[in-house]
Design an enzyme around this catalytic site. Structure first.
Site, PDB file in Angstrom:
ATOM      1  N   SER A 197     -14.089 -20.666   7.991  1.00 56.55           N
ATOM      2  CA  SER A 197     -13.059 -19.865   7.354  1.00 56.55           C
ATOM      3  C   SER A 197     -13.362 -18.369   7.421  1.00 56.55           C
ATOM      4  CB  SER A 197     -12.890 -20.276   5.888  1.00 56.55           C
ATOM      5  OG  SER A 197     -14.047 -19.940   5.138  1.00 56.55           O
ATOM      6  N   SER A 243     -18.390 -22.458   7.392  1.00 57.61           N
ATOM      7  CA  SER A 243     -17.561 -21.257   7.537  1.00 57.61           C
ATOM      8  C   SER A 243     -18.285 -20.034   8.080  1.00 57.61           C
ATOM      9  CB  SER A 243     -16.932 -20.897   6.187  1.00 57.61           C
ATOM     10  OG  SER A 243     -15.981 -21.857   5.846  1.00 57.61           O
ATOM     11  N   LYS A 252     -16.491 -10.555   3.080  1.00 56.68           N
ATOM     12  CA  LYS A 252     -15.424 -11.560   3.145  1.00 56.68           C
ATOM     13  C   LYS A 252     -14.523 -11.433   1.919  1.00 56.68           C
ATOM     14  CE  LYS A 252     -14.900 -16.595   3.833  1.00 56.68           C
ATOM     15  NZ  LYS A 252     -15.596 -17.866   4.101  1.00 56.68           N
TER      16      LYS A 252
END
Lengths: 428, 90
Positions: free
Chosen positions: A107, A131, A33
């Site tokens: 997210s 997330s 990420k």
């Protein structure tokens, strides 16, 4: 990589990677990420304020994966600093591979899409309030958020330090377990990271909390009831119960996370790293204010609210009270799960269309985290796994257990996977 | 929240908002704080605030100087003068 061209072509459409490692090998690939540092690759955490920041070091989790022979394939897109549930609070929005007009969740939007389209791949992602579970559910992959403190946060661009957890997404619980054993464990660079042993205390009872079932889409609710019936057929006992104040997890979470975020974002000053201003003749406050103009709308909203709830005159009323609510809910949930897992759908709605999600008022968007926030607020390990497909879109369920009983979740999902085949539209 | 209080808050935040951002965020803040106020009703008794969700031992590293050979990497991408980061006037 043999299919690098195909991956790049698909990325042009689905926008899951912000950077691709052209020299990655074919097998044992892992993505990271964009809020986790990989040496030599820009780390923006989805924000313009970090444009140009190239970390000179690897995060501990990245270093450990590489040492075990995993090959870094790319950085995955995300909501700015993790501020979002739909992947729309950033300049490049990932698209859901099952329906490209729909969001991939947030997210960790790019991580979920990458997992849904790549085989022999595992995604290192991160969750503060949901997330990992949320995008894993929308994209039909397994998303695992470990107990707070089991994976080092060294090299993570922080959102809210007492809530941030590095976790994993994959196409099976087995792949997650392998990677979890690599990245977890004490780290001298993160004093909050623990060496606690991970247990596998299996439970045969599943608890459904009544208050969490309010406001769920009818189709998801019916499908979830069918899942419970299947699980009863597999030998699990299902019980329904009420848990007072569980709905207060959402305001408590947002107070704590905004308070912490508002301090964390103060380190982006416009000259140390990331965005560089050259107006050095300006006074510091003016310079600093100008640097922060590139924050997105949600980041600005959270800075304002987070700064306010920490103000001396209202701190007890908001911030301290929220910390006490966290203590209360952690106690209540731990008591409830002494001999049971808590189970629920992962998300109350199907993945919305991108333009609809972008238009949601903030409070409505925050309410979409109603099922993922309770375990995140209290640092409890949880896993989202696909259990159905409605109108061609995947639906996920979320299982929660007590602190450090992480293996039991992966064991449960492993059993589920023997009776249910996950579907993937791409296998690059 | 009155205009004066909102302006003071923006100053503390070091944020300059456009007119549309200001209107939207001021309205959002009002709504969201009303929602935050709902935690007042929760009876938390004598519970202490949970600064972390899991008990943290707080192990600290030994306080000693270690050699560090990569200061050039840390300074890369910033404006520097004699190994110092150049910043604005204070």
């Amino acid at each position: 990589m043999k299919n690098l061209g195909e991956i790049k072509d698909l990325n042009q459409r689905l926008h899951f990677f912000s950077a691709i490692n052209d020299s990655a090998k074919d097998a044992a690939r892992f993505s990271v990420k964009d809020n986790i540092c990989v040496k030599g690759f820009e780390a923006r955490a989805g924000s313009k304020i970090l444009s140009g920041y190239v970390p000179p070091f690897d995060a501990t989790c990245v270093e450990r994966m590489a040492k075990k022979g995993y090959n870094f394939i790319g950085k995955t897109v995300m909501d700015e600093f993790g501020f979002g549930s739909f992947g729309v609070n950033t300049d490049v929005q990932a698209r859901n591979p099952f329906d490209e007009k729909r969001v991939a969740g947030g997210s960790s939007s790019g991580a979920a899409v990458a997992t849904a389209v790549l085989k022999d791949h595992i995604a290192i992602s991160e969750s503060t309030g949901g997330s990992i579970s949320n995008p894993a559910s929308f994209c039909g992959v397994v998303g695992f958020t470990p107990t707070y403190g089991t994976v080092s946060r060294y090299g993570l661009i922080d959102y809210a330090n007492s809530l941030d957890k590095i976790g994993l997404m994959a196409r099976s619980s087995e792949e997650i377990r392998k990677a979890f054993d690599i990245i977890r464990g004490a780290d001298r660079y993160d004093t909050t990271c623990t060496e606690n042993g991970i247990t596998d205390s299996k439970k045969k009872k599943l608890v459904v909390i009544d208050q969490l079932m309010h406001g769920i889409d009818d189709g998801i609710l019916a499908s979830f009831e069918a899942l419970l019936a299947k699980l009863e057929g597999m030998g699990y006992k299902v019980e329904r119960t009420s848990l007072d104040f569980i709905d207060k997890a959402i305001p408590a979470y947002y107070i704590i996370s905004m308070a912490e975020a508002s301090t964390n974002l103060a380190k982006y000053t416009g000259y140390k790293y990331g965005r560089q201003l050259d107006a050095f003749t300006k006074k510091y406050n003016e310079f600093f204010t100008e640097a922060r103009e590139v924050f997105g709308m949600e980041a600005k909203r959270r800075i304002v609210l987070g700064t306010f709830v920490r103000s001396a005159s209202v701190k007890e009323r908001y911030y301290t009270k929220a910390l006490k609510v966290r203590a209360l809910l952690a106690n209540k949930l731990s008591e409830l799960m002494k001999d049971a897992f808590v189970i629920s759908p992962t998300m109350p709605i199907m993945a919305p269309k991108i333009d609809e999600a972008a238009e949601l008022p903030p409070l409505q968007a925050y309410a979409m985290d109603s099922l993922t926030i309770p375990p995140n607020l209290t640092g409890l390990p949880h896993v989202s796994f696909p259990y159905d497909y409605l109108k061609g879109m995947p639906v996920g369920a979320q299982l929660v257990t007590t602190h450090f009983n992480d293996y039991a979740l992966l064991d449960f999902v492993g059993k589920w996977e023997k009776s249910f085949d996950y579907k993937f539209k791409y296998n690059l | 929240m009155e205009d004066a209080e909102f302006d003071r808050l923006l100053k503390i935040c070091r944020l300059r908002l456009s007119s549309s951002e200001r209107t939207a965020i001021k309205s959002d803040v009002k709504e969201i704080l009303k929602y935050f106020d709902t935690i007042e009703k929760v009876d938390t008794g004598s519970l202490k605030p949970a600064y972390h969700p899991v008990a943290i031992e707080g192990r600290l590293r030994e306080d000693r100087v270690e050699p560090f050979d990569h200061s050039d990497l840390l300074l890369k991408g910033t404006k520097t003068h004699r190994f110092y980061v150049v910043g604005p006037d204070v």
